[in-house]
Design a protein around this motif. Structure first.
Motif, PDB file in Angstrom:
ATOM      1  N   TYR A  49       0.862  -1.180   0.000  1.00  0.00           N
ATOM      2  CA  TYR A  49       0.000   0.000   0.000  1.00  0.00           C
ATOM      3  C   TYR A  49       0.902   1.235   0.000  1.00  0.00           C
ATOM      4  CZ  TYR A  49      -3.040   3.734   1.384  1.00  0.00           C
ATOM      5  OH  TYR A  49      -3.700   4.936   1.407  1.00  0.00           O
ATOM      6  N   ALA A  51       1.050   5.313   0.152  1.00  0.00           N
ATOM      7  CA  ALA A  51       0.292   6.521   0.454  1.00  0.00           C
ATOM      8  C   ALA A  51       0.709   7.619  -0.513  1.00  0.00           C
ATOM      9  CB  ALA A  51       0.550   6.968   1.894  1.00  0.00           C
ATOM     10  N   PRO A  54       0.620  14.268  -2.272  1.00  0.00           N
ATOM     11  CA  PRO A  54       0.197  15.327  -3.182  1.00  0.00           C
ATOM     12  C   PRO A  54       1.283  16.386  -3.330  1.00  0.00           C
ATOM     13  CG  PRO A  54      -1.472  14.898  -1.501  1.00  0.00           C
ATOM     14  CD  PRO A  54      -0.272  14.108  -1.140  1.00  0.00           C
ATOM     15  N   ARG A  55       1.352  16.955  -4.493  1.00  0.00           N
ATOM     16  CA  ARG A  55       2.299  18.029  -4.809  1.00  0.00           C
ATOM     17  C   ARG A  55       3.705  17.527  -5.096  1.00  0.00           C
ATOM     18  NH1 ARG A  55       1.193  23.305  -2.825  1.00  0.00           N
ATOM     19  NH2 ARG A  55       3.255  23.762  -3.626  1.00  0.00           N
ATOM     20  N   LEU A  63       4.558   7.168  -0.367  1.00  0.00           N
ATOM     21  CA  LEU A  63       5.357   6.694   0.760  1.00  0.00           C
ATOM     22  C   LEU A  63       4.821   5.339   1.204  1.00  0.00           C
ATOM     23  CD1 LEU A  63       5.424  10.001   2.822  1.00  0.00           C
ATOM     24  CD2 LEU A  63       7.275   9.072   1.430  1.00  0.00           C
ATOM     25  N   ASN A  65       5.070   2.274   4.349  1.00  0.00           N
ATOM     26  CA  ASN A  65       5.442   2.005   5.722  1.00  0.00           C
ATOM     27  C   ASN A  65       6.153   0.660   5.780  1.00  0.00           C
ATOM     28  OD1 ASN A  65       5.577   1.317   8.395  1.00  0.00           O
ATOM     29  ND2 ASN A  65       3.383   1.555   8.793  1.00  0.00           N
ATOM     30  N   ILE A  70       9.642   4.975   7.149  1.00  0.00           N
ATOM     31  CA  ILE A  70       8.918   5.527   6.003  1.00  0.00           C
ATOM     32  C   ILE A  70       9.859   5.589   4.802  1.00  0.00           C
ATOM     33  CG2 ILE A  70       7.715   7.549   5.107  1.00  0.00           C
ATOM     34  CD1 ILE A  70       6.751   8.065   7.964  1.00  0.00           C
TER      35      ILE A  70
ATOM     36  N   GLY B 476      -9.634  16.144  -0.315  1.00  0.00           N
ATOM     37  CA  GLY B 476      -9.370  15.501  -1.593  1.00  0.00           C
ATOM     38  C   GLY B 476      -9.130  14.010  -1.463  1.00  0.00           C
ATOM     39  N   GLU B 478      -7.494  12.412   0.829  1.00  0.00           N
ATOM     40  CA  GLU B 478      -6.273  12.034   1.535  1.00  0.00           C
ATOM     41  C   GLU B 478      -6.307  12.601   2.949  1.00  0.00           C
ATOM     42  OE1 GLU B 478      -3.486  10.294   0.480  1.00  0.00           O
ATOM     43  OE2 GLU B 478      -4.574   9.791  -1.360  1.00  0.00           O
ATOM     44  N   PHE B 480      -4.355  14.206   6.268  1.00  0.00           N
ATOM     45  CA  PHE B 480      -3.189  15.016   6.608  1.00  0.00           C
ATOM     46  C   PHE B 480      -3.210  15.291   8.106  1.00  0.00           C
ATOM     47  CE2 PHE B 480      -4.310  16.033   2.260  1.00  0.00           C
ATOM     48  CZ  PHE B 480      -3.092  15.934   1.603  1.00  0.00           C
ATOM     49  N   VAL B 525      -4.599  23.695  -2.075  1.00  0.00           N
ATOM     50  CA  VAL B 525      -3.189  23.793  -1.712  1.00  0.00           C
ATOM     51  C   VAL B 525      -2.441  22.520  -2.106  1.00  0.00           C
ATOM     52  CG1 VAL B 525      -1.577  23.953   0.223  1.00  0.00           C
ATOM     53  CG2 VAL B 525      -3.598  25.400   0.178  1.00  0.00           C
ATOM     54  N   VAL B 526      -3.066  21.370  -1.829  1.00  0.00           N
ATOM     55  CA  VAL B 526      -2.374  20.112  -2.134  1.00  0.00           C
ATOM     56  C   VAL B 526      -2.698  19.619  -3.543  1.00  0.00           C
ATOM     57  CG1 VAL B 526      -2.200  19.403   0.259  1.00  0.00           C
ATOM     58  CG2 VAL B 526      -4.188  18.715  -1.054  1.00  0.00           C
ATOM     59  N   GLN B 527      -3.443  20.432  -4.275  1.00  0.00           N
ATOM     60  CA  GLN B 527      -3.765  20.129  -5.665  1.00  0.00           C
ATOM     61  C   GLN B 527      -4.427  18.773  -5.844  1.00  0.00           C
ATOM     62  OE1 GLN B 527      -0.077  20.831  -7.682  1.00  0.00           O
ATOM     63  NE2 GLN B 527      -0.070  22.990  -7.143  1.00  0.00           N
ATOM     64  N   LEU B 528      -5.439  18.550  -5.026  1.00  0.00           N
ATOM     65  CA  LEU B 528      -6.233  17.332  -5.172  1.00  0.00           C
ATOM     66  C   LEU B 528      -7.633  17.740  -5.628  1.00  0.00           C
ATOM     67  CD1 LEU B 528      -5.171  15.347  -1.993  1.00  0.00           C
ATOM     68  CD2 LEU B 528      -4.723  14.718  -4.357  1.00  0.00           C
ATOM     69  N   TYR B 578       4.895  20.787   3.623  1.00  0.00           N
ATOM     70  CA  TYR B 578       4.997  19.667   4.552  1.00  0.00           C
ATOM     71  C   TYR B 578       6.127  19.890   5.532  1.00  0.00           C
ATOM     72  CZ  TYR B 578       2.270  17.290   0.940  1.00  0.00           C
ATOM     73  OH  TYR B 578       1.325  16.958   0.032  1.00  0.00           O
ATOM     74  N   THR B 581       6.470  13.584   8.072  1.00  0.00           N
ATOM     75  CA  THR B 581       5.550  12.507   7.768  1.00  0.00           C
ATOM     76  C   THR B 581       5.316  11.753   9.058  1.00  0.00           C
ATOM     77  OG1 THR B 581       7.442  11.159   7.156  1.00  0.00           O
ATOM     78  CG2 THR B 581       6.260  12.188   5.374  1.00  0.00           C
ATOM     79  N   THR B 582       4.265  10.953   9.069  1.00  0.00           N
ATOM     80  CA  THR B 582       4.031  10.148  10.257  1.00  0.00           C
ATOM     81  C   THR B 582       3.250   8.904   9.868  1.00  0.00           C
ATOM     82  OG1 THR B 582       3.322  10.196  12.552  1.00  0.00           O
ATOM     83  CG2 THR B 582       1.829  11.178  10.947  1.00  0.00           C
ATOM     84  N   ILE B 583       3.255   7.952  10.801  1.00  0.00           N
ATOM     85  CA  ILE B 583       2.479   6.736  10.598  1.00  0.00           C
ATOM     86  C   ILE B 583       1.354   6.732  11.619  1.00  0.00           C
ATOM     87  CG2 ILE B 583       2.557   4.225  10.595  1.00  0.00           C
ATOM     88  CD1 ILE B 583       5.518   4.434   9.897  1.00  0.00           C
ATOM     89  N   GLY B 587      -1.430   2.231  10.686  1.00  0.00           N
ATOM     90  CA  GLY B 587      -0.319   1.888   9.808  1.00  0.00           C
ATOM     91  C   GLY B 587      -0.217   2.750   8.561  1.00  0.00           C
ATOM     92  N   ARG B 588      -1.210   3.623   8.357  1.00  0.00           N
ATOM     93  CA  ARG B 588      -1.141   4.467   7.166  1.00  0.00           C
ATOM     94  C   ARG B 588      -0.073   5.536   7.322  1.00  0.00           C
ATOM     95  NH1 ARG B 588      -6.170   7.634   6.270  1.00  0.00           N
ATOM     96  NH2 ARG B 588      -6.463   7.197   8.487  1.00  0.00           N
ATOM     97  N   VAL B 589       0.598   5.843   6.206  1.00  0.00           N
ATOM     98  CA  VAL B 589       1.571   6.942   6.219  1.00  0.00           C
ATOM     99  C   VAL B 589       0.839   8.199   5.775  1.00  0.00           C
ATOM    100  CG1 VAL B 589       3.731   7.794   5.268  1.00  0.00           C
ATOM    101  CG2 VAL B 589       3.393   5.345   5.554  1.00  0.00           C
ATOM    102  N   MET B 591       1.088  12.771   5.524  1.00  0.00           N
ATOM    103  CA  MET B 591       1.973  13.923   5.561  1.00  0.00           C
ATOM    104  C   MET B 591       1.532  14.884   6.671  1.00  0.00           C
ATOM    105  SD  MET B 591       3.847  13.104   3.018  1.00  0.00           S
ATOM    106  CE  MET B 591       4.926  14.532   2.890  1.00  0.00           C
TER     107      MET B 591
END
Lengths: 160, 891
Positions: A49, A51, A54-55, A63, A65, A70, B476, B478, B480, B525-528, B578, B581-583, B587-589, B591
């Motif tokens: 998976y 992630a 954007p941009r 990215l 995991n 990361i 969008g 995603e 954040f 801003v994130v262009q989504l 940005y 980053t974080t998890i 478990g999702r990554v 920004m």
């Protein structure tokens, strides 16, 4: 001379430093066999998976995991200006260590470990498109196919 | 032992640092021989030697400095490619390194510096470098400081008195051996050891060496990676704990519930514990700086004052370690290259004492450190020449490049504009190292410089390696994270309230409690892709950057989560929006957004305090947010947004006429309306009348205009003053000649009984101290258009800071009622300083209490006047300036 050598799995790749200079983890992109030195490959993973980021530049797929670490995933297809892979399974990950950071190179398929000791590398042909020429180190003439060595530093230098 | 104990903290650090450097050095020098003149390798060797040399200069180790300096000279030549890295030159360098080691060992054992043993190495190095003059100068400089500092460092004659004196006072007053890295429990033992140790008379060699080893052994240097992984593991543990808590929620009966509760508590404690061990006030790094400045004063003959603020600002230990060297480098740079010698300063009309100001504070999830000197500034011309001569820039490019970009070239390796190489700094080491080290920890360095005013370096360090609380949002499609630190509040609008989001041209704004909150759509801003669901609620996350607030429109707002901030990968770090980053727990990554980055991207001028705003605006025109509108006759008009209270759209039929004035009923009151020059609401006949409302102290007026166009950020520079009342002058806004409307003129026009007005023009430097934004800006604009150079600050405290930084003014205008330091105390302060005792001061106050007048005069004001009369103020100013110029006095 047999060139394909599958006795060594990629994850065990840095077993011997001396050997690793002539050993490459090979992979396929759009029907072309490419490879990176075993010594820099951290591991090979099934589709993950990823992630979105954007941009970020197109070449950056996102990215992933990797057990709490990361890792930035770079699409080799996009980097080589090829269309995205149209498959249900998604791309394979060749995770490489470069300049103190881990990156996942997204490839179509992972091949065997190729041993090229006793062989000399030819330069890539001058007629190759500059997008390819800029990111490749050279080519080995294997039996029945050509094997192109990728320059990981150039691949990851997206500014160019 | 007494030597070791009596050893200065600086000397001890120097020894530890030098040994570390030298361990690397051996390998590097050998590698150099194998690989030839590898520039990176040379640069790293050069830096190690340079650091040793630099420190020697400060702590008065002139002999050691001599060796290091000559080795550095040779290495410098190799680095520039003027000398071949041959076997001979390299073995000579190695011998110099050996000599340095021998001398270090001697210092460690005895506490004082030996003579140079192999003079011949020294001489050969000097011959190779072929720069004897410069070399001699450096020795001289070194020796000047040697005399007293060495004596101070090392008690030369061990006597029973000194030993027992140290035994008594040692552990309390000296405290150097208790390193902050030690466990608190260990500290008493260490102190006890020290006590014991210092009572022993140093006699036998064995004892000496035993004690000596402790200098290095007592501090345990843990590799950053170990701390990182510990922190990461705690982070993972926190996330796992969160998951477990989620699973067990609502199931109190479960047999797992009790252990999970315990795990929860222990994890929280552990997390706090790990965090705490890593946090330290930045003052612990700064504590060595006054000493460095003291020594610099002696070596350079300059008068330097160090002003440190924000000592208590806490920083992660790793980050502290990482900024230690860059900070020291920059302080040295400021003192050595930035500040001028007293004679030059006097000629420039600056006070002889130069000031280096250090400041640290938290802002929007970052730590900002600024280093500011009031020296000569960076010589842009020389940077340009150097960049061209080094082939970094073509002459053409260099001449076109803006100064701000050009000065960033000082961050290039080997780039130094210092004309003289001294034993302190120069040679272009320093700034490139500073940049590399700050960037290594994910920070940024920004350099700005004004000729003869000084240089300011802003270091911004993100919160890497930390666990922060963050708001998780979605836009969008995603997710954040927005650091909670920057979030002020959340506003949710039901779908049917959508109309409350208003537009000015293409910009969305929202009225939040009498304020106009600029809005930004995060998906933009994130262009989504935008989520175009018409019946969805609107979520506004109000965030703060510096003194600005704006609203981020997001699709969904989830919970607040504790997240582990991980640095952004190298391929993504150029994206300013940005910060990491974080998890997430699942478990999702995702920004982590940098709200300051977003703000600067969309053009909200950010993160400068009022005082710098005021300065910048006067010096070279910082940007201002301007509201652009027109009167329907083709003229572009604009007014600083900060003067605008709000924007209204009034239905034409609600505008009433009383006498010769137009008003509209608004919230139970009457709002007087005045058309902007050239606009007639009857001719325009719009069903909805756009109105710009100006307001102060409950008194408001509305300016009727034809159309409100846009809010733009641009430099507000009046190119042409105007004779036309109602127009301050003409400026170029958004590439259009635009009339800057004098809001004050219309405020007077709408409330004629409160104000009157007239015109005249002089040319003086005025310090304006006023806490009301409206009047500050109004007076600034008005007075500037009259030809005064106005520096505006918000209270007496800032004014004092400004004056202490030796700014000069012809006249001071100050409010009386202000926060922090009020006008009366400020006046008393000014009058207590001999250099300011003659500066005319005008007090302004809305307070009409009869005694106010005499109180103000008693405090030292020359004149007291009612606040709301700018015309009278101008008249008084004019009178005072003329009187002053006749007397020929200048502050």
């Amino acid at each position: 001379m047999s060139n394909l050598n599958s006795e060594l799995s990629p994850t065990e790749g840095h077993r011997k430093d001396a050997a690793s200079d002539s050993q490459y983890v090979s992979f396929w992109i759009g029907g072309q066999l490419l490879g990176v030195p075993v010594s820099i490959v951290q591991e090979v993973l099934n589709p993950q998976y990823i992630a979105r980021t954007p941009r970020a530049r197109r070449e950056i797929a996102g990215l992933l995991n990797l057990r709490g670490q990361i890792v930035t995933a770079v699409s080799l297809r996009r980097r080589l200006q090829l269309p995205d892979l149209d498959s249900e399974r998604g791309p394979m990950n060749v995770v490489v260590r470069f300049a103190g950071e881990s990156f996942s190179l997204l490839v179509d398929e992972v091949g065997d470990v190729i041993n090229v000791s006793n062989q000399t590398m030819d330069p890539v042909p001058a007629t190759l498109e500059s997008t390819w020429r800029g990111v490749t180190n050279g080519v080995y003439r294997l039996e029945g196919r050509l094997f192109v060595v990728v320059n990981v530093g150039a691949i990851l230098n997206l500014a160019s | 032992m007494h030597q070791v104990n009596g050893m200065d903290e600086v000397l001890r650090e120097f020894l530890i640092e030098s040994w570390e450097g030298l361990t690397e050095l051996d390998a590097s020098v050998v590698a150099l021989e194998e690989r030839g003149a590898d520039p990176n390798l040379l640069a790293s060797i050069f830096r190690i030697i340079h650091t040793i040399k630099g420190t020697c200069g400060f702590i008065g180790l002139s002999n050691l400095g001599k060796v290091a300096h000559s080795a550095e000279n040779v290495l410098g030549l190799m680095r520039e490619g003027k000398l071949e890295a041959s076997t001979q030159t390299i073995s000579l360098t190695l011998r110099a390194v050996d000599e340095i080691k021998r001398m270090l060992r001697h210092i460690e054992e005895t506490g004082h510096e030996p003579e140079v043993a192999s003079q011949e190495v020294l001489h050969t190095l000097m011959l190779l470098a072929n720069i004897p003059v410069e070399f001699d100068r450096a020795i001289l400089i070194g020796q000047e400081s040697t005399e007293d500092s060495v004596k101070q460092l090392t008690p030369l004659q061990p006597s029973t008195e000194t030993v027992s004196a140290i035994a008594e006072s040692g552990p309390v007053s000296e405290q150097p051996l208790v390193s902050p890295t030690l466990e608190p429990e260990l500290a008493p033992t260490v102190v006890a050891n020290m006590q014991e140790a210092s009572t022993v008379t140093p006699s036998s060699d064995a004892e000496d060496s035993n004690k000596r080893s402790k200098v290095v052994d007592l501090t345990i240097r843990v590799h950053v990676n170990v701390l990182d992984s510990l922190m990461n593991l705690v982070g993972e543990l926190v996330l796992t704990r969160n998951q477990l808590l989620q699973l067990s929620r609502g199931d109190e009966e479960s047999k797992y519930s009790a252990p999970i509760t315990l795990l929860n508590r222990v994890t929280t404690d552990l997390q706090e514990g790990v965090m705490k061990t890593r946090m330290q006030p930045i003052g612990s790094v700064w504590s060595s700086l006054p000493r460095i400045i003291r020594d610099l004063r002696q070596v350079t003959g300059k008068q330097i004052e160090l002003d440190m603020r924000g000592n208590e600002t806490e920083l992660d230990r790793t980050l502290l370690e990482a900024i230690r060297d860059p900070l020291t480098h920059m302080i040295r740079n400021s003192a050595d290259h930035g500040l001028e010698v007293p004679e030059v300063r006097r000629q420039k009309g600056k006070p002889e004492t130069g000031t280096i100001k250090l400041d640290a504070y938290h802002e929007g999830g970052h730590v900002i450190i600024s280093i500011e000197d009031d020296g000569a500034g960076i010589n842009v011309k020389r940077v340009r020449e150097k960049a061209i001569s080094q082939g970094l820039l073509s002459e053409n490019d260099a001449s076109r490049m803006p100064e701000h970009e050009l000065i960033q070239y000082v961050f290039r390796p080997g780039f130094s504009t210092a004309q003289q190489v001294t034993s302190l700094s120069g040679r272009g080491v320093g700034m490139d190292v500073v940049k590399t080290q700050i960037e290594k920890i994910g920070g940024t360095v920004d350099l700005s410089s004004v000729a003869d005013k000084g240089t300011t370096v802003h270091i911004k360090i993100p919160l890497t390696l930390a666990i922060i609380s963050a708001l998780i949002v979605e836009s969008g499609g995603e997710s954040f994270a927005i650091p909670q630190l920057g979030v002020v509040e959340l506003v949710r609008l039901a779908a049917e309230e959508k109309h409350r989001i208003e537009r000015i041209h293409n910009n969305e704004v929202f009225r939040l409690r009498h304020r106009l909150l600029p809005l930004i759509r995060l998906d933009g801003v994130v262009q989504l892709p935008t989520n175009d669901c018409a019946d969805a609620d609107i979520n506004i996350v109000v965030v703060q950057v510096g003194d600005q607030q704006f609203g981020l429109i997001v699709d969904r707002v989830f919970d607040t989560e504790e997240i582990v901030v991980k640095p952004v990968g190298s391929l993504l770090k150029d994206i300013a929006i940005y910060q990491g980053t974080t998890i997430l727990g699942d478990g999702r990554v995702i920004m982590i957004l940098d709200v300051a980055g977003i703000a600067s991207e969309i053009g909200l001028s950010s993160m400068t305090s009022d005082i710098t705003d005021a300065n910048d605006r006067n010096q070279d025109g910082d940007t201002t947010n301007l509201l652009c509108f027109n009167a329907g006759d083709g003229r572009a008009m604009s007014v600083p947004l900060s003067l605008v209270s709000r924007l209204e759209e009034v239905p034409q039929d609600r505008i009433e006429t009383t006498g010769d004035r137009e008003v509209v009923q608004y919230r139970g009151d009457l709002l007087p309306l005045v058309p902007v020059q050239g606009y007639s609401r009857h001719a325009a006949n719009k069903p909805i009348q756009p109105v710009i409302v100006f307001q102060e102290n409950g008194r408001a007026m509305g300016l009727m205009v034809s159309e409100i166009e846009d809010i733009v950020e641009d430099r507000l520079v009046i190119r042409m003053a105007s004779q036309n009342p109602g127009v301050v002058g003409t400026a170029i806004v958004n590439n259009r000649a635009t009339e800057i409307v004098d809001a004050h003129h219309y405020v007077i026009q709408a409330n004629p009984e409160w104000f009157h007005h007239n015109h005249w023009r002089p040319n003086w430097k005025i310090l304006l101290v006023e806490d009301s934004v409206f009047f500050r800006q109004l007076l600034t604009t008005n007075l500037e258009s009259e030809g005064y150079a106005v520096t505006a600050v918000v209270d007496g405290k800032q004014a004092i800071e400004l004056l202490e930084r030796s700014q000069q003014f012809d006249l001071i205008v100050s409010d009386i009622e202000m926060p922090e330091v009020d006008g009366l105390s400020f006046a008393r302060w000014v009058r207590s300083k001999p250099q300011f005792k003659d500066v005319p001061m005008i007090a302004m106050s809305g307070n009409t209490r009869p005694s106010m007048d005499s109180e103000a005069t008693k405090a030292g004001f020359t004149k007291f006047m009612r606040k709301f009369d700018p015309a009278e103020l101008k008249a008084v100013l004019f009178e005072m300036c003329s009187a002053r110029s006749r007397k020929g006095v200048s502050a």
